[in-house]
Design an enzyme around this catalytic site. Structure first.
Site, PDB file in Angstrom:
ATOM      1  N   HIS A 123       0.875  -1.179   0.000  1.00 42.10           N
ATOM      2  CA  HIS A 123       0.000   0.000   0.000  1.00 42.10           C
ATOM      3  C   HIS A 123       0.913   1.231   0.000  1.00 42.10           C
ATOM      4  CE1 HIS A 123      -2.755   2.958   1.868  1.00 42.10           C
ATOM      5  NE2 HIS A 123      -3.739   2.188   1.467  1.00 42.10           N
ATOM      6  N   ASP A 200       2.709  -4.767   8.228  1.00 34.85           N
ATOM      7  CA  ASP A 200       1.506  -3.954   8.042  1.00 34.85           C
ATOM      8  C   ASP A 200       0.309  -4.902   8.149  1.00 34.85           C
ATOM      9  OD1 ASP A 200      -0.738  -2.777   6.968  1.00 34.85           O
ATOM     10  OD2 ASP A 200       0.263  -1.910   5.233  1.00 34.85           O
ATOM     11  N   GLN A 203      -4.784  -5.361   6.793  1.00 30.46           N
ATOM     12  CA  GLN A 203      -5.741  -6.272   6.146  1.00 30.46           C
ATOM     13  C   GLN A 203      -5.701  -7.681   6.730  1.00 30.46           C
ATOM     14  OE1 GLN A 203      -8.016  -5.268   4.097  1.00 30.46           O
ATOM     15  NE2 GLN A 203      -7.254  -3.263   3.505  1.00 30.46           N
ATOM     16  N   LYS A 226     -10.800  -0.644  10.243  1.00 30.59           N
ATOM     17  CA  LYS A 226     -10.895  -1.810   9.356  1.00 30.59           C
ATOM     18  C   LYS A 226     -11.305  -3.071  10.116  1.00 30.59           C
ATOM     19  CE  LYS A 226      -7.468  -0.125   6.052  1.00 30.59           C
ATOM     20  NZ  LYS A 226      -8.251   0.319   4.890  1.00 30.59           N
ATOM     21  N   CYS A 364      -4.649   2.513  -3.820  1.00 35.78           N
ATOM     22  CA  CYS A 364      -3.423   2.997  -3.151  1.00 35.78           C
ATOM     23  C   CYS A 364      -2.271   2.030  -3.342  1.00 35.78           C
ATOM     24  CB  CYS A 364      -3.655   3.236  -1.660  1.00 35.78           C
ATOM     25  SG  CYS A 364      -4.796   4.561  -1.324  1.00 35.78           S
TER      26      CYS A 364
HETATM   27  N1  PLP Z   1      -1.917  -0.843   4.559  1.00 32.53           N
HETATM   28  C1  PLP Z   1      -2.831  -1.560   3.914  1.00 32.53           C
HETATM   29  C2  PLP Z   1      -2.470  -2.925   3.410  1.00 32.53           C
HETATM   30  C3  PLP Z   1      -4.111  -1.048   3.712  1.00 32.53           C
HETATM   31  O1  PLP Z   1      -5.026  -1.755   3.058  1.00 32.53           O
HETATM   32  C4  PLP Z   1      -4.415   0.249   4.196  1.00 32.53           C
HETATM   33  C5  PLP Z   1      -5.738   0.858   3.943  1.00 32.53           C
HETATM   34  O2  PLP Z   1      -6.419   0.544   2.998  1.00 32.53           O
HETATM   35  C6  PLP Z   1      -3.431   0.960   4.888  1.00 32.53           C
HETATM   36  C7  PLP Z   1      -2.192   0.385   5.048  1.00 32.53           C
HETATM   37  C8  PLP Z   1      -3.678   2.323   5.436  1.00 32.53           C
HETATM   38  O3  PLP Z   1      -4.612   2.257   6.466  1.00 32.53           O
HETATM   39  P1  PLP Z   1      -5.186   3.597   7.117  1.00 32.53           P
HETATM   40  O4  PLP Z   1      -5.707   4.426   5.988  1.00 32.53           O
HETATM   41  O5  PLP Z   1      -6.253   3.109   8.026  1.00 32.53           O
HETATM   42  O6  PLP Z   1      -4.070   4.245   7.847  1.00 32.53           O
END
Ligand code: PLP
Length: 405
Positions: A123, A200, A203, A226, A364
Site C-alpha cells: 500500500h 503492516d 488487512q 478496518k 493505493c
Molecule cells: N496498509 C494496507 C495494506 C491497507 O489496506 C491500508 C488501507 O487501505 C493501509 C495500510 C492504510 O490504512 P489507514 O488508511 O487506516 O491508515
C-alpha cells in the site's frame, strides 16, 4: 457467541438500509468496515457519562476515563498477544504507525546508503513513508518482486539481504490481491540476517488471529476502522527493546517526564510516543470492536470468510471475460477483478446503482497496478457479516452489467 448471521446483521444497523431503493450489499470492507451497536453505544455512553481528559486529572471522571483508556490498551495487548502494554502505542491508524517507525527509525538508525526492503504489493503508506526517509537520509529501497499470480518471490527476497540491510517492512495481507504473505517465515529469514521486521497488519487483523510473539515481528501496525472499530484510532505494536531505542515521534504533553528550557526528559513507554490528548473515546470503541470479534471467534470469522471467498471465486469464474487479479494459493477475503474490456470505474458505478458497494481504482497501490499491467481493478472485499446471498447478488450484478456492454 455462535455464528448466527441474523443476529450478527442486527448488530450492524447500517446493513439494513437501502440505496437507490435496493437493499445495500456492502462489499467494501477492505476500505473500511461497518460498526456494531456495541461500539457506537460504548462511545456514546462515554461521551455522555464519563468524558474527561485522561492521565492528568485527580478528579473522578478523569480517573474513570483513564481507567477505560488503559483497559483498552490491555484489550489490544491481549488481542495481539503482546508481552506488555508498554508495547502498545495508540496512533491514528496504520498509516501513522508506519510513519512513526519510518521517521524515528530513520532518524535514529538509518544512514546514507542503508537499505530497507519492501515489496511490490505494498500500500502507498508502506512505500511513501520510506521515500520520505529516503529524501532526508539517502537510504535505498529494495523491492521484493511478485509472481503473475500475486505471490512474493521468496527466492528473490533472500537475495536482497546484504550488510546494508537495516529493516524489512512488508504487508501481512495485500489489500488488492488478497495474498496472505508467509510473514513468519520471512521474519525468520530477516532475523537470521540480524534485521528487524515491520508488518503492516491493516488487512490481516480483521480476518484471522494474529499473535505477535508467535510471528516474532519487531513492529506491527493496524487500523481500528478496518476491524469494526472507530475511525481515527490505530495501533503500533513494537518490541520493548526497539521502542526503547527509538526517539519520540512528536513533542508535546503526555510524552514528557520533565520539561525545562535546558533539558527535557521523556516519559516511559508507551507514552513516549503518544504526544497530546489521545482519542480516549475511540480507544474504548476499539476495545469493544475487539471484544466483538473475539466473542465471535477469529477462527469462526476466518472460516466463514474463506467459504464466502471460495464460493465467490467459483461463481465469478463462470462469468464470460472474468479476469482475477491475484490468484495466490493462500488468499484472504479480497477479490480484485476485471471483466472483458469494461472499464473498472464503469463496472463499479453500475454495480452501485444495483445497491452493491465495491471499490474501484488503484487501491493505493500504483506500483502493483503497473506490475500487473493495469490501471485499476474492481475490488469486492468481505467482512464477517457478508452472506452467500450477497455474493449471488454480486455475481448477478456483474452479469447484468456485462450484458449491457
Ligand atoms: N496498509 C494496507 C495494506 C491497507 O489496506 C491500508 C488501507 O487501505 C493501509 C495500510 C492504510 O490504512 P489507514 O488508511 O487506516 O491508515
Amino acid at each position: 457467541m455462535s455464528y448466527d448471521m441474523n443476529k450478527i446483521r442486527e448488530d450492524f444497523p447500517i446493513l439494513g438500509r437501502e440505496v437507490y431503493g435496493k437493499p445495500l450489499v456492502y462489499l467494501d470492507n477492505g476500505a473500511t468496515t461497518q460498526k456494531p451497536r456495541s461500539v457506537v453505544e460504548a462511545m456514546t455512553h462515554e461521551y455522555y457519562n464519563v468524558n474527561a481528559n485522561v492521565h492528568r486529572g485527580v478528579h473522578f471522571l478523569s480517573q474513570q476515563a483513564t481507567e477505560l483508556h488503559e483497559q483498552a490498551r490491555e484489550t489490544v495487548r491481549r488481542f495481539l498477544n503482546a508481552r506488555s502494554t508498554a508495547e502498545i502505542v495508540f496512533t491514528r491508524g496504520t498509516t501513522e504507525s508506519i510513519n512513526l517507525v519510518a521517521t524515528t527509525f530513520g532518524d535514529a538508525i538509518l544512514k546514507e546508503g542503508d537499505e530497507v526492503i519492501v515489496s511490490e504489493m505494498e500500500h502507498h503508506s508502506n512505500i511513501v513513508s520510506w521515500q520520505l526517509v529516503q529524501a532526508r537520509k539517502g537510504i535505498r529501497l529494495r523491492v521484493i518482486p511478485i509472481t503473475d499470480e500475486g505471490e512474493l518471490r521468496l527466492d528473490e527476497y533472500e537475495k536482497l539481504f546484504n550488510e546494508r540491510t537495516r529493516l524489512v517492512s512488508i504487508t501481512h495481507v495485500s489489500n488488492v490481491l488478497g495474498t496472505v504473505n508467509p510473514v513468519k517465515e520471512m521474519i525468520r529469514t530477516a532475523h537470521d540476517h540480524g534485521v528487524p521486521v515491520l508488518v503492516d497488519g491493516a488487512q490481516s487483523t480483521p480476518h484471522f488471529a494474529v499473535d505477535v510473539q508467535d510471528l516474532d515481528c519487531d513492529f506491527f501496525a493496524f487500523s481500528g476502522h478496518k476491524i469494526y472499530g472507530p475511525t481515527g484510532i490505530g495501533v503500533l505494536y513494537g518490541k520493548e527493546e526497539w521502542l526503547d531505542r527509538l526517539p519520540p515521534y512528536m513533542g508535546g504533553g503526555e510524552m514528557i517526564q520533565n520539561v525545562s528550557f535546558e533539558r527535557t526528559t521523556f516519559n516511559e513507554l508507551p507514552y513516549k510516543f503518544e504526544a497530546g490528548t489521545p482519542d480516549y473515546v475511540a480507544t474504548t470503541g476499539l476495545a469493544r470492536a475487539l471484544d466483538y470479534v473475539t466473542a465471535l471467534g477469529m477462527d469462526n470469522i476466518y472460516a466463514h470468510e474463506q467459504a464466502l471467498t471460495d464460493y465467490a471465486m467459483e461463481q465469478m469464474a463462470t462469468i464470460e471475460g472474468m479476469r482475477f487479479i491475484g490468484t495466490p494459493k493462500h488468499k484472504d477475503a479480497v477479490i480484485s477483478f476485471l471483466v472483458g474490456d469494461i472499464h473498472h470505474l464503469d463496472l463499479g458505478t453500475l454495480l452501485d446503482r444495483l445497491g452493491i458497494a465495491v471499490r474501484t481504482g488503484h487501491h493505493c497501490a500504483e506500483p502493483l497496478m503497473r506490475r500487473m499491467g493495469i490501471e485499476g481493478t474492481v475490488r469486492a472485499s468481505f467482512g464477517l457479516y457478508n452472506t452467500f446471498e450477497e455474493v449471488d447478488a454480486l455475481v448477478a450484478g456483474i452479469r447484468r452489467v456485462a450484458r449491457m456492454f
